[in-house]
Design an enzyme around this catalytic site. Structure first.
Site, PDB file in Angstrom:
ATOM      1  N   ASP A   8       6.328   3.149   7.981  1.00  0.00           N
ATOM      2  CA  ASP A   8       6.441   3.712   6.437  1.00  0.00           C
ATOM      3  C   ASP A   8       7.041   5.001   6.294  1.00  0.00           C
ATOM      4  O   ASP A   8       6.915   5.820   7.051  1.00  0.00           O
ATOM      5  CB  ASP A   8       4.831   3.871   5.775  1.00  0.00           C
ATOM      6  CG  ASP A   8       4.272   2.511   5.953  1.00  0.00           C
ATOM      7  OD1 ASP A   8       4.874   1.476   6.061  1.00  0.00           O
ATOM      8  OD2 ASP A   8       3.216   2.459   5.449  1.00  0.00           O
ATOM      9  N   ASP A 127       0.069  -6.071  -3.973  1.00  0.00           N
ATOM     10  CA  ASP A 127      -0.815  -5.152  -3.223  1.00  0.00           C
ATOM     11  C   ASP A 127      -1.992  -5.158  -4.083  1.00  0.00           C
ATOM     12  O   ASP A 127      -1.736  -4.909  -5.451  1.00  0.00           O
ATOM     13  CB  ASP A 127      -0.373  -3.859  -3.264  1.00  0.00           C
ATOM     14  CG  ASP A 127       1.281  -4.045  -2.261  1.00  0.00           C
ATOM     15  OD1 ASP A 127       1.275  -4.843  -1.470  1.00  0.00           O
ATOM     16  OD2 ASP A 127       2.216  -3.096  -2.979  1.00  0.00           O
TER      17      ASP A 127
END
Length: 241
Positions: A8, A127
């Site tokens: 990330d 998500d």
């Protein structure tokens, strides 16, 4: 089941967020390319690279880092974050991404998924907190129902759904087995699990999820690898057994 070690990116560094909060960030490396090489050298055949800055703003500020990662490793790179146009998807492909993951734009503009899928490999990122899908770097709710969206994209040309339980992401609290089982049953697309993995037992539990016809196709693991809960080699061995 495929292992996707997660990288990330925020401000060019390799980080992890806690439950998707940009105010709860842990920096694990100032050299994401080196981290990618370590994962690849350990045997991973895929990497999951997320531009957290782009997910929030739509600006692909970490694109050069994605390109450097793809150039440095001889493995497949799945990349997400801020893909809200054909140009953004193309930019990632040009940077070396083997597959892009469209999240916010998939919810707000489903036709974009079909357009991108006609030109390059794509997955849909859903998500959610429970069944409520969030968008814009997980900062906005009300994106729709997780299972309904998973079913809707079955005919979009997408290769997979990446299903993330936000409340578990980065927490090492274990994956949402019940929720992932429901997603697998709701769509014919390949399902990649994300969020909460903390142990090899969690990987074993994910491997056992089935809708009676098939199983999960992959799992994204971040903090558990960075915190030393297990190694890439151990994860690959567990998933292969």
């Amino acid at each position: 089941m495929q292992l996707f070690p997660a990288i990330d990116l925020r401000g060019g560094r390799c980080v992890r967020l806690y439950q998707g909060s940009y105010d709860a960030e842990t920096v694990y490396s100032d050299d994401p390319v080196s981290q990618a090489q370590q994962f690849a050298d350990a045997g991973a055949s895929w990497l999951h690279v997320v531009d957290l800055d782009a997910a929030r703003t739509g600006e692909q500020v970490n694109l050069p880092v994605v390109a450097a990662i793809a150039d440095a490793v001889d493995v497949l790179v799945q990349s997400s974050g801020g893909i809200r146009s054909m140009d953004a998807a193309s930019a990632l492909a040009d940077a070396g991404a083997s597959r892009v993951v469209i999240g916010t734009a998939a919810v707000e503009n489903p036709e974009l998924v079909e357009q991108v899928a006609a030109r390059q490999p794509v997955a849909v990122g859903l998500d959610a907190r429970g069944r409520e899908v969030a968008t814009h770097g997980w900062e906005k709710g009300g994106g729709g129902d997780l299972l309904e969206l998973a079913a809707r994209f079955e005919s979009s040309g997408a290769e997979a759904v990446v299903a993330t339980e936000i409340s578990r992401d980065g927490t090492l609290s274990g994956p949402d087995i019940e929720g992932l089982t429901a997603v697998l049953a709701a769509t014919g697309l390949a399902v990649i699990a994300s969020g909460g993995v903390a142990s090899l037992d969690d990987l074993t539990a994910l491997s056992a999820i089935s809708d009676g016809r098939r199983r999960l196709s992959g799992v994204i693991v971040g903090r558990a690898l960075y915190e030393g809960c297990f190694t890439v080699e151990q994860a690959l061995e567990t998933l292969a057994s």
